[in-house]
Design a protein around this motif. Structure first.
Motif, mmCIF file in Angstrom:
data_model
loop_
_atom_site.group_PDB
_atom_site.id
_atom_site.type_symbol
_atom_site.label_atom_id
_atom_site.label_comp_id
_atom_site.label_asym_id
_atom_site.label_seq_id
_atom_site.Cartn_x
_atom_site.Cartn_y
_atom_site.Cartn_z
ATOM 1 N N SER A 2 3.117 38.994 16.429
ATOM 2 C CA SER A 2 2.580 37.639 16.558
ATOM 3 C C SER A 2 1.428 37.276 15.638
ATOM 4 N N VAL A 3 0.973 38.207 14.800
ATOM 5 C CA VAL A 3 -0.180 37.929 13.942
ATOM 6 C C VAL A 3 0.196 38.173 12.480
ATOM 7 N N SER A 4 -0.119 37.231 11.599
ATOM 8 C CA SER A 4 0.200 37.376 10.178
ATOM 9 C C SER A 4 -0.677 38.450 9.541
ATOM 10 N N LYS A 5 -0.242 38.965 8.397
ATOM 11 C CA LYS A 5 -0.952 40.064 7.739
ATOM 12 C C LYS A 5 -2.403 39.714 7.426
ATOM 13 N N LYS A 6 -2.642 38.465 7.015
ATOM 14 C CA LYS A 6 -3.998 38.108 6.586
ATOM 15 C C LYS A 6 -4.991 38.026 7.741
ATOM 16 N N HIS A 7 -4.483 38.006 8.978
ATOM 17 C CA HIS A 7 -5.371 37.938 10.139
ATOM 18 C C HIS A 7 -5.350 39.226 10.974
ATOM 19 N N ARG A 8 -4.615 40.229 10.525
ATOM 20 C CA ARG A 8 -4.454 41.423 11.363
ATOM 21 C C ARG A 8 -5.726 42.247 11.473
ATOM 22 N N GLY A 9 -6.559 42.230 10.437
ATOM 23 C CA GLY A 9 -7.836 42.938 10.547
ATOM 24 C C GLY A 9 -8.693 42.341 11.649
ATOM 25 N N PRO A 32 -13.278 41.545 10.509
ATOM 26 C CA PRO A 32 -13.294 40.404 9.590
ATOM 27 C C PRO A 32 -13.743 40.783 8.183
ATOM 28 N N LEU A 33 -14.689 41.737 8.068
ATOM 29 C CA LEU A 33 -15.147 42.156 6.741
ATOM 30 C C LEU A 33 -14.019 42.856 5.978
ATOM 31 N N ALA A 34 -13.230 43.653 6.700
ATOM 32 C CA ALA A 34 -12.089 44.321 6.067
ATOM 33 C C ALA A 34 -11.075 43.299 5.563
ATOM 34 N N GLU A 38 4.339 35.069 9.515
ATOM 35 C CA GLU A 38 3.707 35.164 8.200
ATOM 36 C C GLU A 38 3.366 33.784 7.637
ATOM 37 N N LYS A 39 4.124 32.746 8.032
ATOM 38 C CA LYS A 39 3.849 31.397 7.567
ATOM 39 C C LYS A 39 2.647 30.770 8.276
ATOM 40 N N SER A 40 2.263 31.344 9.406
ATOM 41 C CA SER A 40 1.154 30.787 10.182
ATOM 42 C C SER A 40 -0.160 30.911 9.419
ATOM 43 N N THR A 41 -0.938 29.821 9.414
ATOM 44 C CA THR A 41 -2.214 29.834 8.696
ATOM 45 C C THR A 41 -3.401 30.003 9.633
#
Length: 413
Positions: A141-148, A290-292, A9-12
């Motif tokens: 392995s993927v943060s919430k903001k990148h899961r879409g 990405p749009l989501a 989650e800390k990953s940007t």
């Protein structure tokens, strides 16, 4: 939340190499599976027992459904508790790939329908050792903001695998064994590339709580706490996949028995459909995920996608001419691309407990497996009793109801 999830989650940064590995990894199992279940297996069944082929396709689907249900839950739960130098998921994916490829050769050899069914069942066990652990990598392995976006990569892999493989399989209708061997080779190559790209940290030092009494039972059962949205997503996925399973499971027979096309024309239409759906769904998948993420919504794309698949599936009801199959490919291609790119992110968002991610994702993604299996069973019953045209109505109703289920989810926008 454990230390690994906190670090995720800390990953940007979006883990691009892992995302590409997921895309290729999904292609590695989805492609061969779709080629077999949608084209090569029905063709081989037709060769072995032409008179009872519709009944046998339904029988294969029913028995595989039972096996897949058990295997998916158990293998997903065991991967949650796996501790190795290469992580929790990769040992299962590698083992499942090896088992699947071995079964391909036995399936190609099977001289009777009964032996073919036996090998198909064993193949389901190997297949589900890949499916549940692979999608759990997104949660790991993927943060919430990148899961879409990560889900979009996975979805594009599903689109390419499903429709690209159908285009490859169609020319092998006159050489079924060659087609099955080709799929086995494709799976080996793609799975190897995927595993080289996906890097997961060692899980050897992760805390593994001992299971005693009730804990053992809880590790393998369906979630019961904080699970309302989880089950709405599961039912929505099930209905969507029942719709696509009805159509794809009988697309060969729709062309030959409903539209009365020759083998050559059938192969041509199948190839055109596959190409259309692959290109369109890839384009929509690349845009929708990405749009989501940007708009912060997951429910609406999934709902709209379900409705579009329902509209596409209804098209052959209008006419038994081949153009309706191409219309299905275009409309359902748009819907499928949207659905596959966002659906996995929605599934992860409604998980009741991240600590049992693979088991719970295995359960929710079991809806996809069950839908693809239940679909042909329902279609076979409808076709045998009242004909092909009414099956297309059932496809539309099932897909649209699936979209409605998603709208009732509260946890996700």
């Amino acid at each position: 939340m454990d230390a690994t999830n906190m670090n995720v989650e800390k990953s940007t940064k979006m883990p691009k190499k892992l995302a590409i590995g997921l895309l290729i990894g999904c292609m590695s199992w989805m492609g061969p599976y779709t080629a077999l279940s949608g084209t090569l297996l029905p063709a081989k069944i037709g060769v072995l027992d032409e008179a009872h082929k519709v009944m046998w396709v339904s029988t294969f689907a029913l028995i595989a459904m039972v096996v897949a249900t058990i295997a998916n839950i158990i293998e997903g739960a065991l991967s949650d508790r796996t501790r190795t130098k290469i992580g929790r998921r990769k040992p299962w994916i590698i083992g499942g790939t090896i088992a699947s490829v071995i079964m391909f050769f036995f399936i190609s050899w099977a001289p009777t329908v009964q032996l073919l069914l036996t090998f198909w069942v064993i193949y389901q066990i190997g297949l589900n050792a890949i499916v549940a652990p692979m999608v759990a990598i997104i949660s790991d392995s993927v943060s919430k903001k990148h899961r879409g976006t990560a889900s979009a990569f996975y979805g594009v892999g599903m689109s390419v695998g499903a429709y690209g493989s159908a285009a490859i399989a169609a020319p092998f209708l006159g050489n079924i064994t060659g087609g099955i061997w080709t799929m086995a080779g494709i799976q080996v190559v793609l799975a190897t590339i995927s595993m080289l790209l996906i890097k997961q940290k060692s899980s050897k030092d992760d805390v593994l709580l001992p299971l005693k009494g009730k804990d053992i039972f809880n590790q393998f059962i369906f979630p019961v706490t904080n699970a309302r949205d989880f089950y709405l997503a599961a039912v929505g996925k099930l209905l969507f996949q029942v719709a696509t399973g009805m159509f794809i499971g009988y697309q060969l027979y729709i062309l030959t028995d409903y539209m009365l096309l020759s083998t050559g024309k059938t192969a041509s239409i199948l190839s055109m459909m596959s190409l259309l759906m692959m290109v369109i769904s890839m384009a929509m998948g690349a845009l929708a995920g990405p749009l989501a993420d940007k708009l912060g919504t997951l429910k609406i794309p999934v709902m709209v996608a379900s409705v579009l698949v329902g509209i596409g599936g209804f098209m052959p009801f209008i006419s038994n001419q081949p153009w309706t199959m191409l219309a299905y490919a275009v409309i359902a291609g748009v819907g499928t691309g949207m659905y596959l790119s966002v659906d996995q992110a929605l599934n992860i968002a409604v998980l009741p407990n991240p600590a049992t991610a693979a088991k719970d994702l295995g359960i929710i993604n079991l809806s996809a497996t069950l839908g693809q299996i239940i679909g042909p069973i329902v279609a076979g019953i409808i076709i045998s009793s009242i004909g092909y045209r009414y099956m297309f109505i059932a496809v539309a109703v099932s897909a649209i109801l699936g979209g409605i289920m998603i709208l009732f989810i509260k946890k996700v926008k």
